[in-house]
Design a protein around this motif. Structure first.
Motif, short mmCIF file in Angstrom:
data_model
loop_
_atom_site.label_atom_id
_atom_site.label_comp_id
_atom_site.label_asym_id
_atom_site.label_seq_id
_atom_site.Cartn_x
_atom_site.Cartn_y
_atom_site.Cartn_z
N LEU A 1 5.89 -16.43 11.80
CA LEU A 1 4.65 -17.13 10.91
C LEU A 1 5.03 -16.53 9.23
O LEU A 1 4.48 -15.29 8.98
CB LEU A 1 3.44 -16.55 11.25
N GLN A 2 5.87 -17.12 8.50
CA GLN A 2 6.40 -16.37 7.65
C GLN A 2 5.61 -17.52 6.40
O GLN A 2 5.87 -18.75 6.88
CB GLN A 2 7.89 -16.67 7.16
N VAL A 3 5.39 -17.46 5.22
CA VAL A 3 5.90 -17.91 4.12
C VAL A 3 6.29 -17.67 3.02
O VAL A 3 7.09 -16.59 2.28
CB VAL A 3 4.51 -18.68 3.96
N VAL A 4 7.21 -18.91 1.95
CA VAL A 4 8.09 -18.37 0.73
C VAL A 4 7.26 -19.20 -0.36
O VAL A 4 7.24 -20.36 -0.19
CB VAL A 4 9.67 -18.83 0.85
N GLU A 5 7.08 -18.25 -1.59
CA GLU A 5 6.74 -19.13 -3.04
C GLU A 5 8.40 -19.21 -3.72
O GLU A 5 8.96 -18.76 -3.38
CB GLU A 5 6.17 -18.17 -3.56
N SER A 6 7.66 -20.34 -4.25
CA SER A 6 9.17 -20.96 -5.18
C SER A 6 7.87 -21.43 -6.64
O SER A 6 7.08 -21.59 -6.05
CB SER A 6 9.88 -21.56 -5.06
N GLY A 7 8.80 -21.41 -8.09
CA GLY A 7 8.33 -22.76 -8.80
C GLY A 7 7.87 -21.84 -10.12
O GLY A 7 7.31 -21.83 -11.16
N GLY A 8 7.73 -20.63 -9.73
CA GLY A 8 7.14 -19.56 -11.05
C GLY A 8 8.58 -19.86 -12.17
O GLY A 8 9.63 -20.37 -11.83
N ARG A 18 3.73 -25.48 -11.19
CA ARG A 18 3.94 -25.99 -10.15
C ARG A 18 4.63 -25.24 -9.51
O ARG A 18 5.88 -24.75 -9.00
CB ARG A 18 3.94 -26.84 -9.95
N LEU A 19 3.50 -24.13 -8.57
CA LEU A 19 4.19 -22.76 -7.68
C LEU A 19 4.20 -23.49 -6.55
O LEU A 19 3.27 -24.51 -5.75
CB LEU A 19 3.75 -21.81 -7.72
N SER A 20 4.91 -23.55 -5.71
CA SER A 20 5.63 -24.24 -4.15
C SER A 20 4.87 -22.58 -3.28
O SER A 20 5.82 -21.56 -3.07
CB SER A 20 6.19 -24.88 -3.70
N CYS A 21 4.03 -23.27 -1.93
CA CYS A 21 4.57 -22.05 -0.63
C CYS A 21 4.95 -22.91 0.26
O CYS A 21 4.14 -23.88 0.52
CB CYS A 21 2.60 -21.55 -0.64
N VAL A 22 5.80 -22.74 1.05
CA VAL A 22 6.14 -23.20 2.41
C VAL A 22 6.37 -22.51 3.65
O VAL A 22 6.59 -21.11 3.51
CB VAL A 22 7.82 -23.99 1.89
N GLY A 23 5.61 -22.55 4.59
CA GLY A 23 5.46 -21.89 5.63
C GLY A 23 6.87 -22.42 6.92
O GLY A 23 7.29 -23.00 6.79
N SER A 24 7.39 -21.42 7.34
CA SER A 24 8.13 -21.62 8.06
C SER A 24 7.93 -21.99 10.01
O SER A 24 7.23 -21.10 10.01
CB SER A 24 9.64 -20.27 7.86
N ASP A 25 8.17 -22.75 9.86
CA ASP A 25 8.11 -22.97 11.60
C ASP A 25 6.67 -23.67 11.92
O ASP A 25 6.22 -23.40 12.91
CB ASP A 25 8.77 -21.90 12.61
N PHE A 26 5.91 -23.99 11.00
CA PHE A 26 4.67 -24.08 11.43
C PHE A 26 4.06 -25.15 10.61
O PHE A 26 4.36 -25.16 9.06
CB PHE A 26 3.66 -22.98 11.93
N THR A 27 2.69 -25.75 10.43
CA THR A 27 2.49 -26.17 9.43
C THR A 27 1.41 -25.82 9.08
O THR A 27 0.61 -25.13 9.32
CB THR A 27 1.56 -27.94 10.28
N LEU A 28 2.04 -25.50 7.70
CA LEU A 28 1.15 -24.50 6.59
C LEU A 28 -0.13 -24.81 6.37
O LEU A 28 -0.91 -24.30 6.70
CB LEU A 28 1.79 -24.37 5.44
N THR A 29 -0.85 -26.33 6.88
CA THR A 29 -1.78 -26.08 5.77
C THR A 29 -2.80 -27.14 7.04
O THR A 29 -4.54 -26.99 6.83
CB THR A 29 -1.57 -28.28 5.50
#
Length: 127
Positions: A1-8, A18-29
């Protein structure tokens, strides 16, 4: 379970990011997701949170009316839209995920509620 931010980035007062947060291998929402931020020399503070399937959300007072959390229909990414930025909004913004997925009518703004944290993305607001 990992998340990665970007957009700064570096923007001027009044501009947006607009900042983004992507979940690896899972449905973040499918999880509780929150954004926190930390300015130099200050404690990490909550910005906003949302419950699974976005049935509930909360915003800190400084974020109300300026920031907004959204997510993709596929559920893999959560965004934090930052509008009308001021120098006081500068800091590292962190995405966090976790929480009790059986609770869908509220979300928590406490750091202890989240078990997965990203490395953060830097937001600098300066003229």
């Amino acid at each position: 379970l990992q998340v990665v931010e970007s957009g700064g980035g570096v923007v001027q007062p009044g501009e947006s990011l607009r900042l983004s947060c992507v979940g690896s291998d899972f449905t973040l929402t499918s999880w509780h997701v929150a954004w926190f931020r930390q300015a130099p020399g200050k404690d990490r503070e909550a910005v906003a949170c949302r419950s699974p399937r976005n049935t509930a959300s909360k915003y800190s007072d400084f974020a109300k009316g300026r920031f907004r959390m959204t997510g993709t229909s596929a559920g893999s990414t959560v965004f934090l839209q930052l509008n009308d930025l001021t120098p006081e909004d500068s800091g590292v913004y962190y995405c966090a995920a976790g929480g009790d997925t059986t609770i869908v009518n509220s979300c928590r703004m406490q750091r202890s509620a989240y078990r997965t944290w990203g490395q953060g993305t830097q937001v600098t607001v300066s003229s």
